[in-house]
Design an enzyme around this catalytic site. Structure first.
Site, PDB file in Angstrom:
ATOM      1  N   LYS A   1       0.817  -1.227   0.000  1.00  0.00           N
ATOM      2  CA  LYS A   1       0.000   0.000   0.000  1.00  0.00           C
ATOM      3  C   LYS A   1       0.850   1.278   0.000  1.00  0.00           C
ATOM      4  O   LYS A   1       0.383   2.316  -0.446  1.00  0.00           O
ATOM      5  CB  LYS A   1      -0.954  -0.003   1.197  1.00  0.00           C
TER       6      LYS A   1
ATOM      7  N   ASN B   1      -4.912   1.954  -1.718  1.00  0.00           N
ATOM      8  CA  ASN B   1      -5.492   0.609  -1.819  1.00  0.00           C
ATOM      9  C   ASN B   1      -6.268   0.417  -3.128  1.00  0.00           C
ATOM     10  O   ASN B   1      -6.811  -0.652  -3.370  1.00  0.00           O
ATOM     11  CB  ASN B   1      -6.366   0.283  -0.595  1.00  0.00           C
TER      12      ASN B   1
HETATM   13  N1  LIG Z   1     -12.651  -5.081   7.198  1.00  0.00           N
HETATM   14  C1  LIG Z   1     -11.810  -4.619   6.293  1.00  0.00           C
HETATM   15  O1  LIG Z   1     -12.183  -4.239   5.178  1.00  0.00           O
HETATM   16  C2  LIG Z   1     -10.347  -4.512   6.628  1.00  0.00           C
HETATM   17  C3  LIG Z   1      -9.516  -3.661   5.875  1.00  0.00           C
HETATM   18  C4  LIG Z   1      -8.163  -3.581   6.227  1.00  0.00           C
HETATM   19  C5  LIG Z   1      -7.679  -4.358   7.291  1.00  0.00           C
HETATM   20  N2  LIG Z   1      -8.527  -5.175   7.983  1.00  0.00           N
HETATM   21  C6  LIG Z   1      -8.057  -5.957   9.141  1.00  0.00           C
HETATM   22  O2  LIG Z   1      -7.268  -5.119   9.956  1.00  0.00           O
HETATM   23  C7  LIG Z   1      -6.100  -5.786  10.391  1.00  0.00           C
HETATM   24  C8  LIG Z   1      -4.964  -4.768  10.451  1.00  0.00           C
HETATM   25  O3  LIG Z   1      -4.624  -4.342   9.128  1.00  0.00           O
HETATM   26  P1  LIG Z   1      -3.484  -3.235   8.851  1.00  0.00           P
HETATM   27  O4  LIG Z   1      -3.414  -3.076   7.397  1.00  0.00           O
HETATM   28  O5  LIG Z   1      -3.680  -2.044   9.707  1.00  0.00           O
HETATM   29  O6  LIG Z   1      -2.181  -4.035   9.388  1.00  0.00           O
HETATM   30  P2  LIG Z   1      -0.827  -3.414   9.932  1.00  0.00           P
HETATM   31  O7  LIG Z   1      -0.527  -2.110   9.311  1.00  0.00           O
HETATM   32  O8  LIG Z   1       0.174  -4.531   9.846  1.00  0.00           O
HETATM   33  O9  LIG Z   1      -1.124  -3.125  11.511  1.00  0.00           O
HETATM   34  C9  LIG Z   1      -1.299  -4.190  12.417  1.00  0.00           C
HETATM   35  C10 LIG Z   1      -1.798  -3.661  13.759  1.00  0.00           C
HETATM   36  O10 LIG Z   1      -2.082  -4.804  14.589  1.00  0.00           O
HETATM   37  C11 LIG Z   1      -1.296  -4.732  15.781  1.00  0.00           C
HETATM   38  N3  LIG Z   1      -0.920  -6.081  16.212  1.00  0.00           N
HETATM   39  C12 LIG Z   1      -0.453  -7.088  15.441  1.00  0.00           C
HETATM   40  N4  LIG Z   1      -0.222  -8.181  16.208  1.00  0.00           N
HETATM   41  C13 LIG Z   1      -0.567  -7.839  17.478  1.00  0.00           C
HETATM   42  C14 LIG Z   1      -0.553  -8.533  18.733  1.00  0.00           C
HETATM   43  N5  LIG Z   1      -0.140  -9.804  18.818  1.00  0.00           N
HETATM   44  N6  LIG Z   1      -0.970  -7.874  19.844  1.00  0.00           N
HETATM   45  C15 LIG Z   1      -1.398  -6.582  19.769  1.00  0.00           C
HETATM   46  N7  LIG Z   1      -1.426  -5.869  18.611  1.00  0.00           N
HETATM   47  C16 LIG Z   1      -1.011  -6.498  17.486  1.00  0.00           C
HETATM   48  C17 LIG Z   1      -0.085  -3.907  15.406  1.00  0.00           C
HETATM   49  O11 LIG Z   1       0.510  -3.412  16.577  1.00  0.00           O
HETATM   50  P3  LIG Z   1       2.084  -3.011  16.594  1.00  0.00           P
HETATM   51  O12 LIG Z   1       2.146  -1.608  16.044  1.00  0.00           O
HETATM   52  O13 LIG Z   1       2.450  -3.122  18.026  1.00  0.00           O
HETATM   53  O14 LIG Z   1       2.799  -4.008  15.721  1.00  0.00           O
HETATM   54  C18 LIG Z   1      -0.761  -2.828  14.534  1.00  0.00           C
HETATM   55  O15 LIG Z   1      -1.393  -1.887  15.337  1.00  0.00           O
HETATM   56  C19 LIG Z   1      -5.881  -6.908   9.352  1.00  0.00           C
HETATM   57  O16 LIG Z   1      -5.402  -8.052   9.985  1.00  0.00           O
HETATM   58  C20 LIG Z   1      -7.262  -7.163   8.738  1.00  0.00           C
HETATM   59  O17 LIG Z   1      -7.850  -8.298   9.363  1.00  0.00           O
HETATM   60  C21 LIG Z   1      -9.839  -5.258   7.678  1.00  0.00           C
END
Ligand SMILES: NC(=O)c1ccc[n+]([C@@H]2O[C@H](COP(=O)([O-])OP(=O)(O)OC[C@H]3O[C@@H](n4cnc5c(N)ncnc54)[C@H](OP(=O)(O)O)[C@@H]3O)[C@@H](O)[C@H]2O)c1
Length: 274
Positions: free
Chosen positions: A66, A87
């Site tokens: 992204k 995106n």
């Molecule tokens: N519904 C939808 O359309 C949609 C769209 C986009 C994403 N999503 C969902 O949103 C999630 C996040 O996406 P993203 O693009 O923001 O990913 P990202 O940029 O990789 O961010 C991941 C987030 O999750 C936290 N995290 C990961 N593992 C963790 C753990 N074990 N304990 C606590 N916090 C943890 C990270 O914290 P740290 O900063 O501490 O690493 C960070 O805040 C995806 O897995 C997906 O399921 C859904």
């Protein structure tokens, strides 16, 4: 000739986007197909060459490309600029435009499915990754009373707060943690934007849920599974919930309009992935 669209990322196997977009193409009688493309970073440049030659008419972009996508487009929307992430890529006046539909999709889903009114409400946002950044921008546009951000890695939450400091509604943006009972008791809307709750990623502790006041709306953007551990815990505490699938569909529907100039049947897109 059949037009080709698709989603790029790595891994991409889990993506539900093809089912959603192909159902919408079929319903509108558009001669097009939407596919998954699992790409290595070294393949991005040649893939965008194909888009420029219009062998591919538009793409969605997911993790981990992204940010990288900025290098390959001619212009970006104000949303993508603000979120620092693209995106969706589509053609406009022969130019490749990068946009970000995540924040708008989340907001649309929240407003339509729950009728929640963000203005003057206290929001607790858990997570500080890409999705959180996009959602935060859309929330700020709605003038909430306050937004508190909690994240496992504090430095990332600090960066996120700092990033939006210049926004007029950012005065009530602050950092917190899930153990701050005072903030939890004052929360009207809790949003999980972390990947906790995905099938292979259980929450270590959900006891914080019992500290929300009655009437708090608990929203989870994780959509696989639909009934996440967080939402089950919220329902056990008699709290209202908002599911992640709606955001997926609504962000996809906005992208579909950018691709084709036509409004898709959102209910049909929803049915295609459930
Ligand atoms: N519904 C939808 O359309 C949609 C769209 C986009 C994403 N999503 C969902 O949103 C999630 C996040 O996406 P993203 O693009 O923001 O990913 P990202 O940029 O990789 O961010 C991941 C987030 O999750 C936290 N995290 C990961 N593992 C963790 C753990 N074990 N304990 C606590 N916090 C943890 C990270 O914290 P740290 O900063 O501490 O690493 C960070 O805040 C995806 O897995 C997906 O399921 C859904």
């Amino acid at each position: 000739m059949t037009k080709t669209y698709g989603v790029i990322g790595n891994p991409i196997q889990q993506s539900k986007s093809p089912a959603m977009h192909n159902a919408a193409f079929k319903a509108l009688g558009i001669d097009a197909i939407y596919k998954k493309f699992e790409l290595q970073e070294s393949e991005l440049a040649s893939f965008f060459d194909k888009i420029r030659k219009q062998e591919i008419s538009g793409i969605s972009i997911t993790i981990p490309y992204k940010q990288k996508a900025f290098e390959f487009v001619d212009d970006v929307s104000s949303f993508a600029k603000k979120c620092g992430a693209i995106n969706t890529v589509y053609f406009k006046d022969d130019k490749l435009i990068g946009d970000n539909t995540d924040g708008r999709g989340y907001l649309k889903s929240l407003l339509q499915e729950t009728k929640f009114n963000i203005k003057d409400k206290n929001i607790l946002l858990y997570g500080a990754g890409g999705a959180s950044r996009a959602i935060l921008y859309s929330l700020l546009e709605q003038n909430p009373q306050s937004i508190s951000i909690a994240n496992r890695t504090l430095a990332k939450a600090q960066n996120l707060c700092h990033y939006y400091k210049a926004h007029p509604a950012a005065t009530n943006l602050s950092l917190t943690s899930l153990s701050d009972k005072k903030v939890l008791a004052n929360t009207d809307l809790f949003i999980n934007t972390t990947s906790l709750g995905l099938l292979n990623k259980p929450w270590p502790d959900l006891s914080f849920v019992k500290n929300f006041k009655p009437g708090t709306l608990v929203s989870d953007i994780v959509y696989n599974p639909k009934e996440t551990e967080l939402l089950l815990a919220a329902q056990q505490n008699n709290l209202a919930v908002h599911y992640g699938l709606g955001m997926l569909v609504q962000q996809g529907a906005i992208a579909f309009e950018l691709f084709t100039g036509k409004s898709p049947n959102v209910d049909l897109m929803f049915e295609a992935i459930t």
